[in-house]
Design a protein around this motif. Structure first.
Motif, PDB file in Angstrom:
ATOM      1  N   VAL A   8     -32.520  33.383  19.808  1.00 15.88           N
ATOM      2  CA  VAL A   8     -32.610  34.329  18.699  1.00 15.88           C
ATOM      3  C   VAL A   8     -32.070  33.664  17.429  1.00 15.88           C
ATOM      4  O   VAL A   8     -32.721  33.680  16.381  1.00 15.88           O
ATOM      5  CB  VAL A   8     -31.847  35.638  19.005  1.00 15.88           C
ATOM      6  N   ASN A   9     -30.912  33.056  17.537  1.00 17.65           N
ATOM      7  CA  ASN A   9     -30.304  32.411  16.373  1.00 17.65           C
ATOM      8  C   ASN A   9     -31.160  31.255  15.863  1.00 17.65           C
ATOM      9  O   ASN A   9     -31.499  31.206  14.676  1.00 17.65           O
ATOM     10  CB  ASN A   9     -28.904  31.930  16.743  1.00 17.65           C
ATOM     11  N   TYR A  10     -31.514  30.348  16.738  1.00 19.48           N
ATOM     12  CA  TYR A  10     -32.251  29.154  16.318  1.00 19.48           C
ATOM     13  C   TYR A  10     -33.622  29.525  15.746  1.00 19.48           C
ATOM     14  O   TYR A  10     -34.081  28.918  14.792  1.00 19.48           O
ATOM     15  CB  TYR A  10     -32.437  28.178  17.471  1.00 19.48           C
ATOM     16  N   SER A  11     -34.275  30.524  16.330  1.00 24.53           N
ATOM     17  CA  SER A  11     -35.610  30.889  15.855  1.00 24.53           C
ATOM     18  C   SER A  11     -35.570  31.408  14.422  1.00 24.53           C
ATOM     19  O   SER A  11     -36.560  31.325  13.701  1.00 24.53           O
ATOM     20  CB  SER A  11     -36.252  31.939  16.771  1.00 24.53           C
ATOM     21  N   GLN A  12     -34.418  31.916  14.021  1.00 24.48           N
ATOM     22  CA  GLN A  12     -34.307  32.477  12.675  1.00 24.48           C
ATOM     23  C   GLN A  12     -33.762  31.486  11.648  1.00 24.48           C
ATOM     24  O   GLN A  12     -34.065  31.610  10.467  1.00 24.48           O
ATOM     25  CB  GLN A  12     -33.434  33.732  12.699  1.00 24.48           C
ATOM     26  N   MET A  69     -41.652  25.258  11.793  1.00 29.50           N
ATOM     27  CA  MET A  69     -42.158  26.631  11.786  1.00 29.50           C
ATOM     28  C   MET A  69     -42.791  27.027  13.114  1.00 29.50           C
ATOM     29  O   MET A  69     -42.547  28.116  13.626  1.00 29.50           O
ATOM     30  CB  MET A  69     -43.138  26.850  10.631  1.00 29.50           C
ATOM     31  N   ASN A  70     -43.596  26.140  13.696  1.00 29.96           N
ATOM     32  CA  ASN A  70     -44.225  26.473  14.977  1.00 29.96           C
ATOM     33  C   ASN A  70     -43.196  26.595  16.088  1.00 29.96           C
ATOM     34  O   ASN A  70     -43.277  27.509  16.915  1.00 29.96           O
ATOM     35  CB  ASN A  70     -45.275  25.421  15.356  1.00 29.96           C
ATOM     36  N   ILE A  71     -42.232  25.680  16.131  1.00 27.51           N
ATOM     37  CA  ILE A  71     -41.235  25.738  17.193  1.00 27.51           C
ATOM     38  C   ILE A  71     -40.330  26.957  16.997  1.00 27.51           C
ATOM     39  O   ILE A  71     -39.911  27.573  17.973  1.00 27.51           O
ATOM     40  CB  ILE A  71     -40.418  24.429  17.319  1.00 27.51           C
ATOM     41  N   ALA A  72     -40.051  27.350  15.759  1.00 30.85           N
ATOM     42  CA  ALA A  72     -39.236  28.550  15.528  1.00 30.85           C
ATOM     43  C   ALA A  72     -39.921  29.781  16.118  1.00 30.85           C
ATOM     44  O   ALA A  72     -39.276  30.607  16.777  1.00 30.85           O
ATOM     45  CB  ALA A  72     -38.975  28.741  14.030  1.00 30.85           C
ATOM     46  N   VAL A 107     -40.341  33.581  21.184  1.00 35.16           N
ATOM     47  CA  VAL A 107     -41.001  33.946  22.449  1.00 35.16           C
ATOM     48  C   VAL A 107     -40.084  33.617  23.621  1.00 35.16           C
ATOM     49  O   VAL A 107     -39.937  34.409  24.557  1.00 35.16           O
ATOM     50  CB  VAL A 107     -42.360  33.219  22.586  1.00 35.16           C
ATOM     51  N   HIS A 108     -39.436  32.451  23.569  1.00 37.64           N
ATOM     52  CA  HIS A 108     -38.511  32.060  24.640  1.00 37.64           C
ATOM     53  C   HIS A 108     -37.384  33.084  24.790  1.00 37.64           C
ATOM     54  O   HIS A 108     -36.964  33.386  25.903  1.00 37.64           O
ATOM     55  CB  HIS A 108     -37.915  30.686  24.354  1.00 37.64           C
ATOM     56  N   HIS A 136     -40.313  25.826  28.953  1.00 37.09           N
ATOM     57  CA  HIS A 136     -39.406  25.754  27.807  1.00 37.09           C
ATOM     58  C   HIS A 136     -38.940  24.311  27.602  1.00 37.09           C
ATOM     59  O   HIS A 136     -38.900  23.822  26.465  1.00 37.09           O
ATOM     60  CB  HIS A 136     -38.183  26.648  28.017  1.00 37.09           C
ATOM     61  N   LEU A 137     -38.596  23.654  28.704  1.00 37.31           N
ATOM     62  CA  LEU A 137     -38.136  22.261  28.634  1.00 37.31           C
ATOM     63  C   LEU A 137     -39.221  21.370  28.029  1.00 37.31           C
ATOM     64  O   LEU A 137     -38.945  20.539  27.154  1.00 37.31           O
ATOM     65  CB  LEU A 137     -37.744  21.773  30.029  1.00 37.31           C
ATOM     66  N   MET A 138     -40.460  21.556  28.483  1.00 35.30           N
ATOM     67  CA  MET A 138     -41.571  20.753  27.955  1.00 35.30           C
ATOM     68  C   MET A 138     -41.793  21.027  26.472  1.00 35.30           C
ATOM     69  O   MET A 138     -42.011  20.096  25.689  1.00 35.30           O
ATOM     70  CB  MET A 138     -42.856  21.020  28.740  1.00 35.30           C
ATOM     71  N   ALA A 139     -41.721  22.287  26.066  1.00 39.70           N
ATOM     72  CA  ALA A 139     -41.928  22.633  24.656  1.00 39.70           C
ATOM     73  C   ALA A 139     -40.849  22.006  23.777  1.00 39.70           C
ATOM     74  O   ALA A 139     -41.142  21.478  22.692  1.00 39.70           O
ATOM     75  CB  ALA A 139     -41.946  24.152  24.476  1.00 39.70           C
ATOM     76  N   LEU A 140     -39.618  22.044  24.244  1.00 39.10           N
ATOM     77  CA  LEU A 140     -38.521  21.454  23.467  1.00 39.10           C
ATOM     78  C   LEU A 140     -38.655  19.941  23.387  1.00 39.10           C
ATOM     79  O   LEU A 140     -38.439  19.353  22.323  1.00 39.10           O
ATOM     80  CB  LEU A 140     -37.175  21.852  24.069  1.00 39.10           C
ATOM     81  N   ALA A 141     -39.002  19.316  24.509  1.00 37.91           N
ATOM     82  CA  ALA A 141     -39.183  17.866  24.504  1.00 37.91           C
ATOM     83  C   ALA A 141     -40.311  17.477  23.562  1.00 37.91           C
ATOM     84  O   ALA A 141     -40.193  16.515  22.787  1.00 37.91           O
ATOM     85  CB  ALA A 141     -39.458  17.352  25.924  1.00 37.91           C
TER      86      ALA A 141
END
Length: 161
Positions: free
Chosen positions: A39-43, A51-54, A59-60, A142-147
């Protein structure tokens, strides 16, 4: 006779129901941590590159909330009381640091859930084990998206000891 005693001991579970409840409460605290962090990081992530990862982190956060509810339900089923205390959340002014914090947290979550699957199977709690396997699939996503966001290969989390 000594052989029969040894065989009976080998069939005894190395984890108790109480230990499983405690371990699941650790998992629940990690899910709370993930909800707060996402929640914090997305904002606070900003800049065109993030922007896309936020949006993905938002969603995560919702997925982690669903995981927390599922884990709390399993703890209740086993006769325990779900924790209400999250693990500490690390923050930073730097977007890349926040993504690394998330990556580290996801790795640890996967490690722990892999262990939990084995422990549930050992206690013949196969429904809980299957439920955690479903959570694992999302955690690995989630791990793959962050990597990918960090431009690195997806790390192998291993399994908790």
């Amino acid at each position: 006779m000594a052989k029969d005693k040894k065989k009976a001991h080998a069939n005894a579970a190395s984890i108790t129901r109480k230990q499983l409840i405690d371990a699941l409460n650790g998992d629940l605290a990690r899910e709370y941590q993930a909800i707060i962090a996402y929640v914090n990081y997305s904002q606070v992530l900003n800049g065109a590159a993030y922007m896309n990862i936020a949006a993905e982190l938002a969603v995560h956060a919702a997925e982690e909330l669903a995981h927390a509810i599922t884990i709390a339900n399993h703890i209740d089923y086993l006769g325990g009381m779900p924790t209400v205390v999250p693990k500490p959340v690390r923050t930073s002014e730097k977007a890349e640091d926040m993504l690394h914090f998330d990556l580290d947290n996801e790795r640890e979550t996967i490690r722990q859930y892999r262990r939990r699957v084995l422990q549930c199977d050992e206690l013949h709690e196969f429904a809980i084990s299957e439920s955690i396997r479903e959570i694992l699939m999302q955690e690995q996503d989630h791990l793959m998206a962050l990597a990918t966001a960090l431009g690195i290969d997806t790390p192998n989390p291993g399994i908790a000891d």
